[in-house]
Design an enzyme around this catalytic site. Structure first.
Site, PDB file in Angstrom:
ATOM      1  CB  CYS A  10      -0.983  -0.002   1.169  1.00 30.63           C
ATOM      2  SG  CYS A  10      -0.235   0.126   2.795  1.00 30.63           S
ATOM      3  CG  ASN A  13       4.416  -1.553   5.055  1.00 31.68           C
ATOM      4  OD1 ASN A  13       5.542  -1.859   5.420  1.00 31.68           O
ATOM      5  ND2 ASN A  13       3.447  -2.437   5.021  1.00 31.68           N
ATOM      6  CB  CYS A  15      -3.636   1.994   6.923  1.00 28.78           C
ATOM      7  SG  CYS A  15      -3.450   3.490   7.932  1.00 28.78           S
ATOM      8  NE  ARG A  16      -4.551   1.626   1.679  1.00 28.43           N
ATOM      9  CZ  ARG A  16      -4.357   2.306   0.564  1.00 28.43           C
ATOM     10  NH1 ARG A  16      -5.214   2.188  -0.435  1.00 28.43           N
ATOM     11  NH2 ARG A  16      -3.312   3.114   0.449  1.00 28.43           N
ATOM     12  CB  SER A  17       0.220  -3.375   2.829  1.00 24.52           C
ATOM     13  OG  SER A  17       1.103  -2.449   3.400  1.00 24.52           O
ATOM     14  CG  ASP A 129      -5.253   6.151   1.907  1.00 27.32           C
ATOM     15  OD1 ASP A 129      -5.274   5.834   3.113  1.00 27.32           O
ATOM     16  OD2 ASP A 129      -4.413   6.923   1.418  1.00 27.32           O
TER      17      ASP A 129
HETATM   18  P1  4NP Z   1      -1.785   2.993   3.869  1.00 29.32           P
HETATM   19  O1  4NP Z   1      -2.414   4.367   4.398  1.00 29.32           O
HETATM   20  O2  4NP Z   1      -1.254   3.274   2.480  1.00 29.32           O
HETATM   21  O3  4NP Z   1      -2.953   2.071   3.864  1.00 29.32           O
HETATM   22  O4  4NP Z   1      -0.693   2.615   4.857  1.00 29.32           O
HETATM   23  C1  4NP Z   1      -1.701   5.563   4.407  1.00 29.32           C
HETATM   24  C2  4NP Z   1      -0.754   5.802   5.368  1.00 29.32           C
HETATM   25  C3  4NP Z   1      -0.079   7.007   5.405  1.00 29.32           C
HETATM   26  C4  4NP Z   1      -0.369   7.980   4.472  1.00 29.32           C
HETATM   27  C5  4NP Z   1      -1.307   7.734   3.488  1.00 29.32           C
HETATM   28  C6  4NP Z   1      -1.974   6.528   3.456  1.00 29.32           C
HETATM   29  N1  4NP Z   1       0.297   9.215   4.531  1.00 29.32           N
HETATM   30  O5  4NP Z   1      -0.048  10.101   3.723  1.00 29.32           O
HETATM   31  O6  4NP Z   1       1.177   9.409   5.384  1.00 29.32           O
END
Ligand code: 4NP
Length: 160
Positions: A10, A13, A15-17, A129
């Protein structure tokens, strides 16, 4: 059963992954396949390297019985294409980023959308996201990931 190495991707790294990583690892463990199916996760952005998953994701996952302990790391095109059989992305941004880092068609073929394995949410083509969303976004992401990981495990087991 053939050994299979799966990498979830994701953006951050956190939240989702890492949620997909922890949930798939749990499903694989329950199926008695931990020696055969290997799981990892990585991100395409470097902001959160070394950190545990987002506290909101950890709390929502813990409510469902998953303990998310992965430390965020960056996708490495020089090792991860070789080390994994399947590279599963969450959304179009992830897909485009990883495809552009592939060196050849064989590497590109490893990159798929996790949402392809959804069984009960056919209207979703991506795992959205949740970072700037509320609790309902995190719950939806976990619903989608649990559904897709069941589908993924069924696919791997029935392919043998
Ligand atoms: P992820 O979510 O891609 O599911 O881990 C996010 C985590 C951090 C950010 C964006 C999405 N960020 O902008 O910091």
């Amino acid at each position: 059963m053939k050994e299979t190495r799966i990498l979830f991707i994701c953006l951050g790294n956190i939240c989702r992954s890492p949620a997909a990583h922890g949930i798939m690892e749990e499903f694989v463990k329950r199926a008695g396949l931990s020696e055969t199916i290997h799981i990892d996760s990585a991100g395409i952005g470097s902001w959160h390297i070394g950190k545990l998953p987002d506290s909101r994701m950890r709390a929502h996952a813990a409510d469902r019985g998953y303990d998310l302990l992965h430390k965020a790391r960056l996708f490495n095109p020089h090792t991860d294409f070789d080390n994994f059989d399947l590279i599963l992305v969450m959304d179009e941004e992830n897909y485009t980023n990883i495809i552009h880092q592939a060196h050849n068609a064989q590497e590109r073929q490893k990159v798929r959308y996790l949402a392809e394995y959804l069984c009960h949410h056919p209207q979703y083509r991506i795992i959205p996201d949740p970072y700037y969303g509320g609790a309902d976004h995190f719950e939806l992401v976990l619903d989608l990931i649990e559904d897709a990981c069941h589908g993924l495990l069924d696919t791997l087991v029935s392919a043998q």
